[in-house]
Design a protein around this motif. Sequence first.
Motif, PDB file in Angstrom:
ATOM      1  N   UNK A  77       0.846  -1.196   0.000  1.00 50.97           N
ATOM      2  CA  UNK A  77       0.000   0.000   0.000  1.00 50.97           C
ATOM      3  C   UNK A  77       0.881   1.245   0.000  1.00 50.97           C
ATOM      4  N   UNK A  78       0.613   2.137  -0.923  1.00 55.67           N
ATOM      5  CA  UNK A  78       1.340   3.395  -1.029  1.00 55.67           C
ATOM      6  C   UNK A  78       0.410   4.519  -0.584  1.00 55.67           C
ATOM      7  N   UNK A  79       0.909   5.392   0.291  1.00 57.84           N
ATOM      8  CA  UNK A  79       0.114   6.519   0.786  1.00 57.84           C
ATOM      9  C   UNK A  79       0.704   7.838   0.300  1.00 57.84           C
ATOM     10  N   UNK A  80      -0.184   8.774   0.017  1.00 53.72           N
ATOM     11  CA  UNK A  80       0.212  10.139  -0.355  1.00 53.72           C
ATOM     12  C   UNK A  80      -0.689  11.117   0.382  1.00 53.72           C
ATOM     13  N   UNK A  81      -0.071  12.070   1.080  1.00 54.27           N
ATOM     14  CA  UNK A  81      -0.821  13.039   1.872  1.00 54.27           C
ATOM     15  C   UNK A  81      -0.804  14.383   1.155  1.00 54.27           C
ATOM     16  N   UNK A  82      -2.007  14.924   0.881  1.00 54.75           N
ATOM     17  CA  UNK A  82      -2.130  16.200   0.186  1.00 54.75           C
ATOM     18  C   UNK A  82      -3.081  17.110   0.953  1.00 54.75           C
ATOM     19  N   UNK A  83      -3.023  18.394   0.654  1.00 50.33           N
ATOM     20  CA  UNK A  83      -3.969  19.356   1.234  1.00 50.33           C
ATOM     21  C   UNK A  83      -5.201  19.435   0.341  1.00 50.33           C
TER      22      UNK A  83
END
Length: 218
Positions: A99-105
Amino acid sequence: MYRRRNRFPFKILFFVMAFSFVLVGFFIGYYRMGPSHEEEIPFVNENENIDDRDEEMLSQEDLIPLEDENNTSVTSLQDSIGQETKIIYKTFYTECENTIEEVLTPISSMIGLNEEGFTEYLQRNNLLFSVESFSNDEVVLIQSKNAICPQHYNHYLITEKDGNIAIYHINNRGDKILIETTSIPVSILPQVDQLKLQKGILRKTKEEAYQLLEDYSS
């Protein structure tokens, strides 16, 4: 000499009595028609906490329905996306089970949406993510892909092909390129190893991939 007799002032007495009756009638009428003491001071139960009643009234006011820009009925107590909310995009890759996570606004069109409104936003924009969790602090989105994650690009995949063990190279675009199909049948291996090969076994280098083949052939 004749002395004139003083007469009793009946007129003055009459006016005094009339004035007294009027005054008494005024006070009696005022007392009857005026507000009673029971109405002036509302009854309060001695066991009732006034602060609790105020909090109850406040909570009812907080639940007054509001309308967002998409005409979605919300309440002020519902979670919604703000400027500080984290939008976490999670992608699960089925072939490597990573699982790859990406945190954005959040972008401007997301601000103010509750969970229902945000779900409609994802559908309206044909985004393949679904909402896993939703709060004021963070919104977690997830999707699945039948592919290998970018972390395993330039890796080697040992798996099954036509009943035998095969080796694939995963290039920079995530494409699987067949390197070799061995003569080792998968059926001769223990059940646990057969299940692993069906899912695929990843190795970082070609040397590690061929070392695994030697272990299976021995």
